[in-house]
Design an enzyme around this catalytic site. Sequence first.
Site, PDB file in Angstrom:
ATOM      1  N   GLU A  40     -18.528  54.622 -47.232  1.00 20.13           N
ATOM      2  CA  GLU A  40     -17.848  55.492 -48.172  1.00 20.13           C
ATOM      3  C   GLU A  40     -18.828  56.298 -49.017  1.00 20.13           C
ATOM      4  O   GLU A  40     -18.601  56.519 -50.192  1.00 20.13           O
ATOM      5  CB  GLU A  40     -16.966  54.632 -49.093  1.00 20.13           C
ATOM      6  CG  GLU A  40     -15.624  55.256 -49.345  1.00 20.13           C
ATOM      7  CD  GLU A  40     -14.660  54.293 -50.008  1.00 20.13           C
ATOM      8  OE1 GLU A  40     -13.578  54.134 -49.468  1.00 20.13           O
ATOM      9  OE2 GLU A  40     -15.014  53.711 -51.041  1.00 20.13           O
ATOM     10  N   HIS A  97      -2.033  55.084 -57.342  1.00 24.86           N
ATOM     11  CA  HIS A  97      -2.819  54.186 -58.200  1.00 24.86           C
ATOM     12  C   HIS A  97      -2.356  54.282 -59.644  1.00 24.86           C
ATOM     13  O   HIS A  97      -2.295  53.277 -60.356  1.00 24.86           O
ATOM     14  CB  HIS A  97      -4.318  54.509 -58.100  1.00 24.86           C
ATOM     15  CG  HIS A  97      -4.899  54.113 -56.777  1.00 24.86           C
ATOM     16  ND1 HIS A  97      -6.032  54.696 -56.254  1.00 24.86           N
ATOM     17  CD2 HIS A  97      -4.494  53.198 -55.863  1.00 24.86           C
ATOM     18  CE1 HIS A  97      -6.286  54.144 -55.070  1.00 24.86           C
ATOM     19  NE2 HIS A  97      -5.361  53.239 -54.818  1.00 24.86           N
ATOM     20  N   GLU A 145       1.627  53.891 -44.864  1.00 20.09           N
ATOM     21  CA  GLU A 145       0.244  54.171 -44.430  1.00 20.09           C
ATOM     22  C   GLU A 145       0.233  54.750 -43.009  1.00 20.09           C
ATOM     23  O   GLU A 145      -0.582  55.608 -42.679  1.00 20.09           O
ATOM     24  CB  GLU A 145      -0.630  52.910 -44.486  1.00 20.09           C
ATOM     25  CG  GLU A 145      -0.732  52.244 -45.852  1.00 20.09           C
ATOM     26  CD  GLU A 145      -1.708  52.917 -46.832  1.00 20.09           C
ATOM     27  OE1 GLU A 145      -2.377  53.896 -46.457  1.00 20.09           O
ATOM     28  OE2 GLU A 145      -1.774  52.451 -47.992  1.00 20.09           O
ATOM     29  N   HIS A 153      -2.712  58.610 -52.776  1.00 18.29           N
ATOM     30  CA  HIS A 153      -3.177  57.437 -53.507  1.00 18.29           C
ATOM     31  C   HIS A 153      -3.535  57.702 -54.961  1.00 18.29           C
ATOM     32  O   HIS A 153      -3.583  56.778 -55.757  1.00 18.29           O
ATOM     33  CB  HIS A 153      -4.365  56.795 -52.779  1.00 18.29           C
ATOM     34  CG  HIS A 153      -3.938  55.969 -51.601  1.00 18.29           C
ATOM     35  ND1 HIS A 153      -3.240  56.509 -50.534  1.00 18.29           N
ATOM     36  CD2 HIS A 153      -4.066  54.638 -51.322  1.00 18.29           C
ATOM     37  CE1 HIS A 153      -2.994  55.547 -49.649  1.00 18.29           C
ATOM     38  NE2 HIS A 153      -3.484  54.404 -50.108  1.00 18.29           N
ATOM     39  N   HIS A 166       2.431  48.493 -52.641  1.00 19.61           N
ATOM     40  CA  HIS A 166       1.476  49.593 -52.495  1.00 19.61           C
ATOM     41  C   HIS A 166       2.067  50.767 -51.697  1.00 19.61           C
ATOM     42  O   HIS A 166       1.996  51.917 -52.120  1.00 19.61           O
ATOM     43  CB  HIS A 166       0.206  49.059 -51.840  1.00 19.61           C
ATOM     44  CG  HIS A 166      -0.839  50.088 -51.610  1.00 19.61           C
ATOM     45  ND1 HIS A 166      -1.438  50.776 -52.644  1.00 19.61           N
ATOM     46  CD2 HIS A 166      -1.376  50.570 -50.458  1.00 19.61           C
ATOM     47  CE1 HIS A 166      -2.311  51.627 -52.131  1.00 19.61           C
ATOM     48  NE2 HIS A 166      -2.294  51.525 -50.807  1.00 19.61           N
ATOM     49  N   ASN A 226      -7.191  58.845 -48.847  1.00 16.10           N
ATOM     50  CA  ASN A 226      -6.552  58.648 -50.149  1.00 16.10           C
ATOM     51  C   ASN A 226      -5.369  59.563 -50.386  1.00 16.10           C
ATOM     52  O   ASN A 226      -4.903  59.691 -51.512  1.00 16.10           O
ATOM     53  CB  ASN A 226      -7.572  58.875 -51.280  1.00 16.10           C
ATOM     54  CG  ASN A 226      -8.515  57.702 -51.387  1.00 16.10           C
ATOM     55  OD1 ASN A 226      -8.220  56.622 -50.881  1.00 16.10           O
ATOM     56  ND2 ASN A 226      -9.656  57.914 -52.012  1.00 16.10           N
ATOM     57  N   ARG A 272     -14.221  59.416 -46.160  1.00 19.56           N
ATOM     58  CA  ARG A 272     -13.074  58.514 -46.240  1.00 19.56           C
ATOM     59  C   ARG A 272     -12.040  59.015 -47.254  1.00 19.56           C
ATOM     60  O   ARG A 272     -10.925  58.524 -47.285  1.00 19.56           O
ATOM     61  CB  ARG A 272     -13.532  57.116 -46.656  1.00 19.56           C
ATOM     62  CG  ARG A 272     -14.013  56.250 -45.522  1.00 19.56           C
ATOM     63  CD  ARG A 272     -14.035  54.793 -45.993  1.00 19.56           C
ATOM     64  NE  ARG A 272     -14.618  53.911 -45.012  1.00 19.56           N
ATOM     65  CZ  ARG A 272     -14.470  52.588 -45.026  1.00 19.56           C
ATOM     66  NH1 ARG A 272     -13.754  52.015 -45.957  1.00 19.56           N
ATOM     67  NH2 ARG A 272     -15.028  51.840 -44.104  1.00 19.56           N
ATOM     68  N   LYS A 298      -7.607  55.468 -38.227  1.00 21.82           N
ATOM     69  CA  LYS A 298      -8.385  54.958 -39.354  1.00 21.82           C
ATOM     70  C   LYS A 298      -9.806  54.639 -38.906  1.00 21.82           C
ATOM     71  O   LYS A 298     -10.779  54.926 -39.598  1.00 21.82           O
ATOM     72  CB  LYS A 298      -7.729  53.716 -39.968  1.00 21.82           C
ATOM     73  CG  LYS A 298      -8.670  53.028 -40.946  1.00 21.82           C
ATOM     74  CD  LYS A 298      -8.088  52.539 -42.223  1.00 21.82           C
ATOM     75  CE  LYS A 298      -9.204  52.205 -43.218  1.00 21.82           C
ATOM     76  NZ  LYS A 298      -8.923  51.161 -44.147  1.00 21.82           N
TER      77      LYS A 298
HETATM   78  N1  LIG Z   1      -9.758  46.002 -47.100  1.00 20.85           N
HETATM   79  C1  LIG Z   1      -9.046  47.091 -47.032  1.00 20.85           C
HETATM   80  O1  LIG Z   1      -9.501  48.126 -46.580  1.00 20.85           O
HETATM   81  C2  LIG Z   1      -7.642  47.041 -47.507  1.00 20.85           C
HETATM   82  C3  LIG Z   1      -6.755  48.069 -47.198  1.00 20.85           C
HETATM   83  C4  LIG Z   1      -5.446  47.974 -47.616  1.00 20.85           C
HETATM   84  C5  LIG Z   1      -5.027  46.877 -48.343  1.00 20.85           C
HETATM   85  N2  LIG Z   1      -5.925  45.899 -48.655  1.00 20.85           N
HETATM   86  C6  LIG Z   1      -5.522  44.714 -49.433  1.00 20.85           C
HETATM   87  O2  LIG Z   1      -4.484  44.053 -48.727  1.00 20.85           O
HETATM   88  C7  LIG Z   1      -3.610  43.437 -49.652  1.00 20.85           C
HETATM   89  C8  LIG Z   1      -2.220  43.866 -49.306  1.00 20.85           C
HETATM   90  O3  LIG Z   1      -1.943  43.497 -47.978  1.00 20.85           O
HETATM   91  P1  LIG Z   1      -0.518  42.997 -47.534  1.00 20.85           P
HETATM   92  O4  LIG Z   1       0.457  44.034 -47.892  1.00 20.85           O
HETATM   93  O5  LIG Z   1      -0.602  42.546 -46.161  1.00 20.85           O
HETATM   94  O6  LIG Z   1      -0.248  41.793 -48.555  1.00 20.85           O
HETATM   95  P2  LIG Z   1      -0.274  40.224 -48.363  1.00 20.85           P
HETATM   96  O7  LIG Z   1      -1.392  39.756 -47.575  1.00 20.85           O
HETATM   97  O8  LIG Z   1      -0.120  39.666 -49.725  1.00 20.85           O
HETATM   98  O9  LIG Z   1       1.053  39.949 -47.509  1.00 20.85           O
HETATM   99  C9  LIG Z   1       2.298  40.282 -48.037  1.00 20.85           C
HETATM  100  C10 LIG Z   1       3.267  39.108 -47.912  1.00 20.85           C
HETATM  101  O10 LIG Z   1       3.679  38.995 -46.560  1.00 20.85           O
HETATM  102  C11 LIG Z   1       3.451  37.682 -46.097  1.00 20.85           C
HETATM  103  N3  LIG Z   1       3.182  37.801 -44.668  1.00 20.85           N
HETATM  104  C12 LIG Z   1       2.129  38.400 -44.084  1.00 20.85           C
HETATM  105  N4  LIG Z   1       2.287  38.429 -42.752  1.00 20.85           N
HETATM  106  C13 LIG Z   1       3.459  37.837 -42.496  1.00 20.85           C
HETATM  107  C14 LIG Z   1       4.178  37.594 -41.307  1.00 20.85           C
HETATM  108  N5  LIG Z   1       3.743  38.006 -40.122  1.00 20.85           N
HETATM  109  N6  LIG Z   1       5.346  36.937 -41.398  1.00 20.85           N
HETATM  110  C15 LIG Z   1       5.821  36.554 -42.609  1.00 20.85           C
HETATM  111  N7  LIG Z   1       5.212  36.798 -43.758  1.00 20.85           N
HETATM  112  C16 LIG Z   1       4.031  37.417 -43.700  1.00 20.85           C
HETATM  113  C17 LIG Z   1       2.335  37.147 -46.937  1.00 20.85           C
HETATM  114  O11 LIG Z   1       2.362  35.753 -46.990  1.00 20.85           O
HETATM  115  C18 LIG Z   1       2.659  37.778 -48.282  1.00 20.85           C
HETATM  116  O12 LIG Z   1       3.615  37.030 -48.941  1.00 20.85           O
HETATM  117  C19 LIG Z   1      -4.086  43.844 -51.020  1.00 20.85           C
HETATM  118  O13 LIG Z   1      -4.870  42.821 -51.555  1.00 20.85           O
HETATM  119  C20 LIG Z   1      -4.942  45.053 -50.772  1.00 20.85           C
HETATM  120  O14 LIG Z   1      -5.937  45.231 -51.754  1.00 20.85           O
HETATM  121  C21 LIG Z   1      -7.207  45.967 -48.252  1.00 20.85           C
HETATM  122 ZN   LIG Z   2      -3.336  52.448 -49.240  1.00 23.98          ZN
END
Ligand SMILES: NC(=O)c1ccc[n+]([C@@H]2O[C@H](COP(=O)([O-])OP(=O)(O)OC[C@H]3O[C@@H](n4cnc5c(N)ncnc54)[C@H](O)[C@@H]3O)[C@@H](O)[C@H]2O)c1
Ligand SMILES: [Zn+2]
Length: 604
Positions: A463, A479, A411, A475, A492, A472, A468, A453
């Site tokens: 959006e 997806h 990203e 993406h 992802h 993508n 926005r 961002k």
């Molecule tokens: N709201 C938005 O605009 C937006 C944008 C992108 C992604 N998302 C969402 O975010 C999620 C993905 O985020 P993610 O990749 O952070 O996944 P996640 O929150 O599941 O974290 C990934 C893993 O890393 C671990 N972890 C996180 N921080 C850590 C740290 N500092 N030290 C050790 N372990 C750690 C977590 O426990 C988990 O096991 C999805 O649900 C996605 O839909 C939302």
């Molecule tokens: Zn993304």
Amino acid sequence: MKVDRRIINLVITGFSGTGKSLVAKEVARRLNWDFLDTDDEIVEQVGKPIAEVFREDGEGRFRELEQETIRKACQRRQVVIAIGGGAIVDPQNYELLARNGLIVCLEAKPETIYQRLFSEAACSAETEVRPLLTVDNPLERIKRLKASRQPYYAKADWTIHTDGLSISEVAEDVIRAWRLLGRAHAHLNPLPLACWSQSPAGVIRRAGTASRSRERKSGSQLKADDDVACLVETAAQSYPVFVGYGLLDKLGEKMKKAALSGTATIISDENVFSLYGNKVEQVLKEAGFGVNSVVVPPGEETKNVGSAIRIYDFLVEHRTERDDVIVALGGGMVGDLAGFVAATFLRGMPWVQVPTSLVAMVDGSIGGKVGVNHAEGKNLIGAFYQPNLVLSDCETLTTLPQRELTSGWAEVIKYGLILDKEFFEFLENNVSKLTKVEPKLLTRAIARSTFVKARVVSQDEREREGKRTILNYGHTIAHGLEAATEYKRFLHGEAVAIGMMGAARLSQRLGVLPADAVERQQALLQKFGLPTSLRAEAAGRRRGRKRSNLKLSLAGVTRAMELDKKVKRKIIRWVLLQDIGKAIIRSDVPQEDVLAVLRELAKP
Ligand SMILES: NC(=O)c1ccc[n+]([C@@H]2O[C@H](COP(=O)([O-])OP(=O)(O)OC[C@H]3O[C@@H](n4cnc5c(N)ncnc54)[C@H](O)[C@@H]3O)[C@@H](O)[C@H]2O)c1
Ligand SMILES: [Zn+2]
């Protein structure tokens, strides 16, 4: 300090009817600068209206006079210069103006321009107003002339969409742009800002550039904060994003400054809470907050309504009140879930995001999208709900599992690719330090990504305007890949990396992106350890990374992409690249090309 060209003068350009002159006058009044309208200067010099100059002496003569007036104006300092609608088309004028001031373009839809010109026609002295309105189909003429000038207007440092805004509101936005770009230039080194287009609804500022209204609201506490990466201003909420190394220690203090108080309920997952829970609890207590913590199991499966209900139960049991605060401590999963709870409990309560994964820092925590998954689809239930502040402590990334960290870089690289060539180059030059999470550079990369961002989402908070869409990039295919493998095979970012290669190849096939740019993108993704084809991804899996071995069929991917399309009831809007740092959106991409690119990505 070296004087920045952007603070020398302000130049207001744009099509007739966008309010250049009135806005420039108002801006000059507010800044206590001089005001100059090049058309007025010419009228004064020749002693006759512009229309007469055109009629009697010809357009050539008018352009000469205009050039001379601009040359003289550029010798002055602290002047707001309104220029004629066609002046910027001349490359010499443009060069001169760009060297001597910040160029702000006022935009308006052709329909708005048409209406404004009609109501102003009687008193307008502008060169093109009358000829525009006396043709058979004035609106069509405006559209055509405006389209022909658009590439020149696009060279402005800043663009303000003026439809529906008063002169005073536009002037306010011009001054914001000037503050942001002028000061940001001095603060951001060594990564100076790129030029942006900006809608009036939201403005992001760099460190120390808080707006007057913000200063009023918070007693200027936010003003000179070194670790503010940006201030996100949306219609719903304005909030600072702090990015720094070792920042967790300052969480309580920052929350107090943001006028938060009462009991803080920390929502976190088991992994993150076991590492940082105690520390955050302690920091908040020291700052005078009451503290409760709710810890949920890690993983995407937790992001559902059931978990939200369990958290509501906890909040009710602990008599949480509307002016208490929720603290989301964790990756994107926790951010989405905790934000959803904050948006809905007691019809919305204050909340703070403390992202701990790279994805959450550069993506999830910016933009206010919160939500949970439904059995039938990801993120089907949710809201737009902006936090009160975001605090990213890059030091927490030192404990993030390697695969998660690598995935997050996709990203980050995307921001460089779609909007910020300088940032892309910065990433190219610092791969080794960044992948080793060297504190200074890591912080800079995250702050910059956040900033990019934030600027995009501020233009299109909900959006609705399609701005926005640019985020993508990569993406559409990603997806498809994720859905076809039931979200089990790829992280992802891995899918996005492959998807971005698909989009770049597609851009190349359509003749909009040169081959060397595709190669540069591929090389950078690879250096960050990201897969750039399905073969590379499969090889990574064989090397023993723990991944589900779900088989992937191209038919499955295209089906998933089609499904995505049907849900939106419209054709796929492909985000493609024209160059590194320059994305475009195309809705006319032939299916054969998409298939060819997918086949290429899957080649053994
Ligand atoms: N709201 C938005 O605009 C937006 C944008 C992108 C992604 N998302 C969402 O975010 C999620 C993905 O985020 P993610 O990749 O952070 O996944 P996640 O929150 O599941 O974290 C990934 C893993 O890393 C671990 N972890 C996180 N921080 C850590 C740290 N500092 N030290 C050790 N372990 C750690 C977590 O426990 C988990 O096991 C999805 O649900 C996605 O839909 C939302
Ligand atoms: Zn993304």
